[in-house]
Structure formats: structure tokens, C-alpha cells
Design an enzyme around this catalytic site. Structure first.
Site, short mmCIF file in Angstrom:
data_model
loop_
_atom_site.label_atom_id
_atom_site.label_comp_id
_atom_site.label_asym_id
_atom_site.label_seq_id
_atom_site.Cartn_x
_atom_site.Cartn_y
_atom_site.Cartn_z
N HIS A 120 68.66 12.33 48.05
CA HIS A 120 68.27 13.46 47.74
C HIS A 120 67.12 13.08 46.59
O HIS A 120 67.19 12.14 45.81
CB HIS A 120 69.22 14.20 46.80
N ASN A 138 70.11 12.17 55.69
CA ASN A 138 68.79 11.66 55.53
C ASN A 138 68.54 10.89 54.22
O ASN A 138 67.53 10.62 53.40
CB ASN A 138 67.76 12.72 55.53
N LYS A 147 72.69 9.33 49.37
CA LYS A 147 73.85 10.07 49.81
C LYS A 147 74.90 9.20 50.37
O LYS A 147 74.84 8.00 50.60
CB LYS A 147 73.28 10.96 50.91
N GLU A 180 68.15 19.10 37.24
CA GLU A 180 69.17 18.47 38.23
C GLU A 180 69.62 17.13 37.28
O GLU A 180 70.83 16.72 37.43
CB GLU A 180 68.45 17.82 39.34
N TYR A 216 73.21 22.86 45.64
CA TYR A 216 72.56 23.31 47.13
C TYR A 216 72.58 24.73 47.05
O TYR A 216 72.72 25.42 48.20
CB TYR A 216 73.14 22.59 48.06
N1 UDP Z 1 69.57 19.99 55.31
C1 UDP Z 1 70.17 20.17 56.65
N2 UDP Z 1 69.48 20.90 57.83
C2 UDP Z 1 68.15 21.25 57.46
C3 UDP Z 1 67.64 21.37 56.23
C4 UDP Z 1 68.12 20.72 55.08
O1 UDP Z 1 71.27 19.56 57.00
O2 UDP Z 1 67.57 22.11 58.62
C5 UDP Z 1 70.09 19.33 54.48
C6 UDP Z 1 69.51 17.89 54.09
O3 UDP Z 1 70.58 16.93 53.90
C7 UDP Z 1 68.72 18.04 53.16
C8 UDP Z 1 69.54 19.25 52.07
O4 UDP Z 1 70.07 19.73 53.23
O5 UDP Z 1 68.39 16.96 52.31
C9 UDP Z 1 68.69 19.78 50.98
O6 UDP Z 1 67.78 20.54 51.74
P1 UDP Z 1 66.17 20.83 50.92
O7 UDP Z 1 65.71 22.00 51.87
O8 UDP Z 1 66.40 20.81 49.78
O9 UDP Z 1 65.47 19.27 51.51
P2 UDP Z 1 65.14 17.99 50.79
O10 UDP Z 1 64.68 18.42 49.22
O11 UDP Z 1 66.54 17.00 50.64
O12 UDP Z 1 64.04 17.22 51.25
MG MG Z 2 65.76 19.68 48.06
#
Ligand code: UDP
Ligand code: MG
Length: 153
Positions: free
Chosen positions: A115, A112, A9, A126, A49
Site C-alpha cells: 500500500h 499487490n 502487505k 494515514e 479502506y
Molecule cells: N483492490 C482490489 N481489487 C480492485 C481494486 C483494489 O482487490 O479492483 C485492492 C488492492 O489490494 C488495492 C487496495 O484494494 O491495493 C486499495 O485499492 P486502491 O484503489 O486504493 O489502490 P492502491 O492505492 O493500493 O493502488
Molecule cells: Mg489507495
């Protein structure tokens, strides 16, 4: 061998952690088969997303993902999707276990570091979103006999 998408990211680039994060996947034994740097835009994030578009944090998430370029990587390995996902750790980095990428380098649920594709099916979708067939490099893997048993392919 399975393939999975990792996106480093914008914060990972700005904080100078690109090498550290890529190094973790390399040291684990995963094979880098495609990589590029790209400035994401709203159109691609609306698709990538889509599962989060109704969340209140969706605009902030997209702003964060467009704040600087990202590094797109395709890693290959036996059961690579679940292996890479486990290396990333919990989405909310404050809950991520030490030793995971998020648990070692982040403090945020949004910012975080990486991805990672969450299933074999989504990894295919993807990867097709971000890479063309000509982006993939084929090259020998001479260390595979030291990384895997014969039935681990
Ligand atoms: N995200 C966020 N707040 C939340 C959950 C997700 O900002 O409460 C963001 C975070 O950057 C995350 C991305 O949205 O990596 C995609 O969410 P997902 O649930 O797919 O999580 P991931 O697969 O990245 O663990
Ligand atoms: Mg995800």
C-alpha cells in the site's frame, strides 16, 4: 521533506519479500524514519479502506490484509508521495509496468505487495492512523548533498 506511508502487505511478509521491497526504497535514496510490524484488524481496515467499503471485493481485501502481520514504514524524501507511488506501479499488478514493485513481484489486483499513500493530504492522515509522534526517529542525513540539489527539500 515529504513523508509517505508504505504498508508491506501480508503476502509480502509470507513470500519473504520484505527485504527486497525495503531495499528498493533505500536504494532510491529515501530515508526510513519509522517502521513497525502490526497485525491489522477489521476496525482499522474499515477506516483505512473506507473508499472501497461498497466494493464486492472489500471482504476479501480485508481478509487478505489480516492474513498475517504487515510492515508499516514511513519514508521521507523530496516529493516522496509521488515517487513512492510511481515505484509501486498500477493497482492491478497485471497492468503494472516491469520495473515497478507490483510489476516485478505480483500478478493480482488484490495481492499487490504494497500500500502507498496516494496524495500528500492522505499521507498525513494515514501516517497519523498508524504512527504516534514518538514512533518517528530523527537522525542525520549525511548523504543528502549527493542525493539532492540545494533547492530540493
Ligand atoms: N483492490 C482490489 N481489487 C480492485 C481494486 C483494489 O482487490 O479492483 C485492492 C488492492 O489490494 C488495492 C487496495 O484494494 O491495493 C486499495 O485499492 P486502491 O484503489 O486504493 O489502490 P492502491 O492505492 O493500493 O493502488
Ligand atoms: Mg489507495
Amino acid at each position: 521533506m515529504e513523508r509517505t506511508l508504505v504498508i508491506l502487505k501480508p503476502g509480502t511478509l509470507q513470500r519473504g519479500l520484505v527485504g527486497e521491497v525495503i531495499s528498493r526504497f533505500e536504494k532510491r535514496g529515501l530515508k526510513l524514519v519509522a517502521m513497525k510490524m502490526k497485525q491489522l484488524d477489521q476496525d482499522i481496515l474499515d477506516v483505512h479502506y473506507a473508499h472501497l467499503k461498497d466494493k464486492p471485493f472489500f471482504p476479501w481485501l480485508c481478509d487478505g490484509m489480516m492474513a498475517a502481520p504487515v510492515i508499516l514504514c514511513c519514508w521521507e524524501g523530496f516529493e516522496a508521495v509521488k515517487v513512492v507511488r510511481a515505484m509501486a506501479g498500477s493497482t492491478n499488478a497485471r497492468n503494472a509496468a516491469p520495473g515497478t514493485i507490483r510489476g516485478d513481484y505480483a500478478l493480482s489486483a488484490q495481492e499487490n505487495i504494497v500500500h502507498t499513500s496516494d496524495s500528500v493530504e492522505n499521507a498525513k492522515v494515514e501516517l497519523d492512523r498508524f504512527f504516534s509522534p514518538e514512533d518517528y526517529c530523527e537522525y542525520p542525513s549525511p548523504l543528502n548533498q549527493y542525493l539532492y540539489a540545494p533547492d530540493e527539500k
